[in-house]
Design an enzyme around this catalytic site. Structure first.
Site, mmCIF file in Angstrom:
data_model
loop_
_atom_site.group_PDB
_atom_site.id
_atom_site.type_symbol
_atom_site.label_atom_id
_atom_site.label_comp_id
_atom_site.label_asym_id
_atom_site.label_seq_id
_atom_site.Cartn_x
_atom_site.Cartn_y
_atom_site.Cartn_z
ATOM 1 C CB CYS A 81 -0.928 -0.001 1.212
ATOM 2 S SG CYS A 81 -2.072 1.390 1.188
ATOM 3 C CG LEU A 82 4.043 2.638 -2.177
ATOM 4 C CD1 LEU A 82 4.808 2.382 -3.464
ATOM 5 C CD2 LEU A 82 4.792 3.633 -1.317
#
Length: 183
Positions: free
Chosen positions: A122-123
């Site tokens: 998760c960026l």
């Protein structure tokens, strides 16, 4: 044959919306696809040459839309001395949509921005809501993945338990992160 898409347009001066037709012929769509593929190929070749931060990028099964990135743990991080392999799945219409990234399930780093079961990363800027095709490249994405190992993003945590541990029991979190390097 013409493909019709409808785009919803809202006038800022009113509460009304309208539909506008946007037509694409097969030739236009094929031309766009060629441009996307050309850009992606160029970015892949550039990454292979530059190997930013020591990251090695290869194709999976000669598929330009599936990359394997071997990412070294950043020095002076909990992952120093480690090496993690991630699969980067790039949609056919990249750069209009962001890629998705998953670490190999055999070697998932203990990290609050990584799903511990499936390896999904998760960026923040890779979400469809925050994605900006004009200002992102695959090199920036790969560099951000490397940086994420050194600087977790609590606001984009994948797991509330890991976030709690990172926030309130940092020593325990660091120990587990370092252990994930040795696996």
């Amino acid at each position: 044959m013409i493909f019709i898409n409808y785009v919803i347009v809202q006038n800022s001066n009113s509460a009304f919306t309208s539909k506008q037709k946007v037509g694409y012929t097969r030739n236009n769509m094929a031309g766009l696809q060629q441009q996307y593929t050309k850009r992606l190929h160029k970015e892949f070749v550039q990454l292979q040459k530059s190997q930013p931060c020591g990251i090695q990028v290869t194709l999976v099964s000669d598929n330009l839309h599936m990359w394997r990135a071997v990412i070294p743990g950043p020095e002076e991080s909990d992952y120093s001395g480690g090496s993690f392999t991630a699969c980067v799945y790039i949609p056919d219409n990249y750069p209009l949509e962001p890629p998705t990234i998953n670490f190999d399930t055999d070697n998932i780093p203990y990290h609050l921005n990584v799903d511990q079961k499936h390896g999904q990363v998760c960026l923040g800027f890779l979400s469809k809501d925050d994605w900006s095709p004009a200002s992102r490249s695959m090199e920036q994405i790969i560099n951000a993945l490397f940086s994420l190992l050194g600087r977790p993003e609590p606001e984009n945590s994948m797991d509330h338990e890991l976030l709690n541990e990172y926030t309130h029991f940092r020593g325990n979190y660091v120990r587990k992160a370092k252990e994930s390097v040795k696996r």
